[in-house]
Design a protein around this motif. Structure first.
Motif, PDB file in Angstrom:
ATOM      1  N   LYS A  98      49.950  34.998  35.255  1.00 31.31           N
ATOM      2  CA  LYS A  98      48.650  35.022  35.683  1.00 31.31           C
ATOM      3  C   LYS A  98      47.968  36.514  36.522  1.00 31.31           C
ATOM      4  O   LYS A  98      47.345  37.047  36.996  1.00 31.31           O
ATOM      5  CB  LYS A  98      47.782  34.071  37.248  1.00 31.31           C
ATOM      6  N   GLU A  99      49.391  36.407  37.103  1.00 33.66           N
ATOM      7  CA  GLU A  99      49.765  38.083  38.026  1.00 33.66           C
ATOM      8  C   GLU A  99      49.589  38.837  36.760  1.00 33.66           C
ATOM      9  O   GLU A  99      49.157  40.061  37.649  1.00 33.66           O
ATOM     10  CB  GLU A  99      51.546  37.892  38.171  1.00 33.66           C
ATOM     11  N   LYS A 100      50.177  38.734  35.707  1.00 34.34           N
ATOM     12  CA  LYS A 100      50.312  40.222  34.810  1.00 34.34           C
ATOM     13  C   LYS A 100      48.794  40.014  34.211  1.00 34.34           C
ATOM     14  O   LYS A 100      48.317  41.240  34.318  1.00 34.34           O
ATOM     15  CB  LYS A 100      51.209  39.812  33.856  1.00 34.34           C
ATOM     16  N   ILE A 119      47.112  43.730  34.818  1.00 35.01           N
ATOM     17  CA  ILE A 119      46.256  44.273  33.865  1.00 35.01           C
ATOM     18  C   ILE A 119      44.494  44.675  34.120  1.00 35.01           C
ATOM     19  O   ILE A 119      44.359  45.931  33.568  1.00 35.01           O
ATOM     20  CB  ILE A 119      46.507  43.560  32.730  1.00 35.01           C
ATOM     21  N   ASN A 120      44.215  43.902  34.582  1.00 37.32           N
ATOM     22  CA  ASN A 120      42.640  44.241  34.777  1.00 37.32           C
ATOM     23  C   ASN A 120      42.615  45.340  36.344  1.00 37.32           C
ATOM     24  O   ASN A 120      41.527  46.079  35.922  1.00 37.32           O
ATOM     25  CB  ASN A 120      42.572  42.466  35.573  1.00 37.32           C
ATOM     26  N   GLU A 121      43.665  44.697  36.613  1.00 34.08           N
ATOM     27  CA  GLU A 121      43.460  45.958  38.024  1.00 34.08           C
ATOM     28  C   GLU A 121      43.644  47.393  37.574  1.00 34.08           C
ATOM     29  O   GLU A 121      43.363  48.548  37.928  1.00 34.08           O
ATOM     30  CB  GLU A 121      44.646  45.700  39.140  1.00 34.08           C
ATOM     31  N   LEU A 122      44.573  47.701  36.566  1.00 34.31           N
ATOM     32  CA  LEU A 122      44.933  49.249  36.530  1.00 34.31           C
ATOM     33  C   LEU A 122      43.396  49.754  35.273  1.00 34.31           C
ATOM     34  O   LEU A 122      43.216  50.575  35.515  1.00 34.31           O
ATOM     35  CB  LEU A 122      46.421  48.658  35.389  1.00 34.31           C
ATOM     36  N   SER A 123      43.350  48.488  34.786  1.00 32.91           N
ATOM     37  CA  SER A 123      41.957  48.932  33.773  1.00 32.91           C
ATOM     38  C   SER A 123      41.176  49.660  34.533  1.00 32.91           C
ATOM     39  O   SER A 123      40.372  50.530  34.626  1.00 32.91           O
ATOM     40  CB  SER A 123      41.591  48.279  33.031  1.00 32.91           C
ATOM     41  N   LYS A 124      40.908  49.149  36.059  1.00 34.28           N
ATOM     42  CA  LYS A 124      39.415  49.510  36.135  1.00 34.28           C
ATOM     43  C   LYS A 124      39.514  51.058  37.503  1.00 34.28           C
ATOM     44  O   LYS A 124      38.629  51.933  37.494  1.00 34.28           O
ATOM     45  CB  LYS A 124      39.378  48.605  38.309  1.00 34.28           C
ATOM     46  N   LEU A 182      45.291  56.842  36.695  1.00 39.81           N
ATOM     47  CA  LEU A 182      46.671  56.566  36.873  1.00 39.81           C
ATOM     48  C   LEU A 182      47.914  56.938  37.249  1.00 39.81           C
ATOM     49  O   LEU A 182      47.575  58.136  37.055  1.00 39.81           O
ATOM     50  CB  LEU A 182      47.072  55.012  36.182  1.00 39.81           C
ATOM     51  N   SER A 183      48.776  57.076  38.155  1.00 38.15           N
ATOM     52  CA  SER A 183      49.456  57.966  38.254  1.00 38.15           C
ATOM     53  C   SER A 183      50.749  57.446  37.061  1.00 38.15           C
ATOM     54  O   SER A 183      50.291  56.583  36.648  1.00 38.15           O
ATOM     55  CB  SER A 183      50.413  57.361  39.196  1.00 38.15           C
ATOM     56  N   ILE A 184      51.320  58.517  36.665  1.00 39.29           N
ATOM     57  CA  ILE A 184      52.097  58.281  35.362  1.00 39.29           C
ATOM     58  C   ILE A 184      52.982  56.564  36.095  1.00 39.29           C
ATOM     59  O   ILE A 184      53.062  56.755  34.310  1.00 39.29           O
ATOM     60  CB  ILE A 184      53.374  59.442  35.542  1.00 39.29           C
ATOM     61  N   ALA A 216      53.176  48.707  29.322  1.00 38.31           N
ATOM     62  CA  ALA A 216      54.179  47.865  29.166  1.00 38.31           C
ATOM     63  C   ALA A 216      53.393  46.360  28.982  1.00 38.31           C
ATOM     64  O   ALA A 216      53.571  45.594  28.073  1.00 38.31           O
ATOM     65  CB  ALA A 216      55.411  48.329  30.484  1.00 38.31           C
ATOM     66  N   LEU A 217      52.541  46.451  29.969  1.00 35.70           N
ATOM     67  CA  LEU A 217      51.551  45.215  29.559  1.00 35.70           C
ATOM     68  C   LEU A 217      51.274  44.702  28.495  1.00 35.70           C
ATOM     69  O   LEU A 217      50.732  43.634  28.307  1.00 35.70           O
ATOM     70  CB  LEU A 217      51.158  44.975  31.390  1.00 35.70           C
TER      71      LEU A 217
END
Length: 77
Positions: free
Chosen positions: A4-6, A10-15, A22-24, A32-33
């Motif tokens: 669930k954390e992953k 993924i959703n957090e980084l997408s938003k 995003l940073s590098i 990777a995720l």
């Protein structure tokens, strides 16, 4: 299945990528995720398809030969 954390990450980084970017390091983590997610999804889908048996209205097994062969190969290994 991914934790669930992953999935939340993924959703957090997408938003974040859609809003401020995003940073590098975050972009590498997102990549990777996503790769891990797709590998898991494909594996699960493959297992599901290989467990299906298709029967026509007459009661004949019409499972595609490719699926039948994949079942045999999986069983032998």
């Amino acid at each position: 299945m991914l934790s669930k954390e992953k999935l939340e990450r993924i959703n957090e980084l997408s938003k974040k990528s859609k809003t401020i970017g995003l940073s590098i390091e975050e972009a590498k983590q997102q990549s990777a995720l996503r790769k891990e997610y797709l590998e898991t999804f494909r594996s699960t889908m493959r297992d599901t398809i290989e467990s299906v048996k298709v029967i026509d209205p007459s009661g004949n097994d019409v499972t595609p030969l490719k699926v039948q062969q994949a079942k045999k190969d999986k069983f032998l290994n």
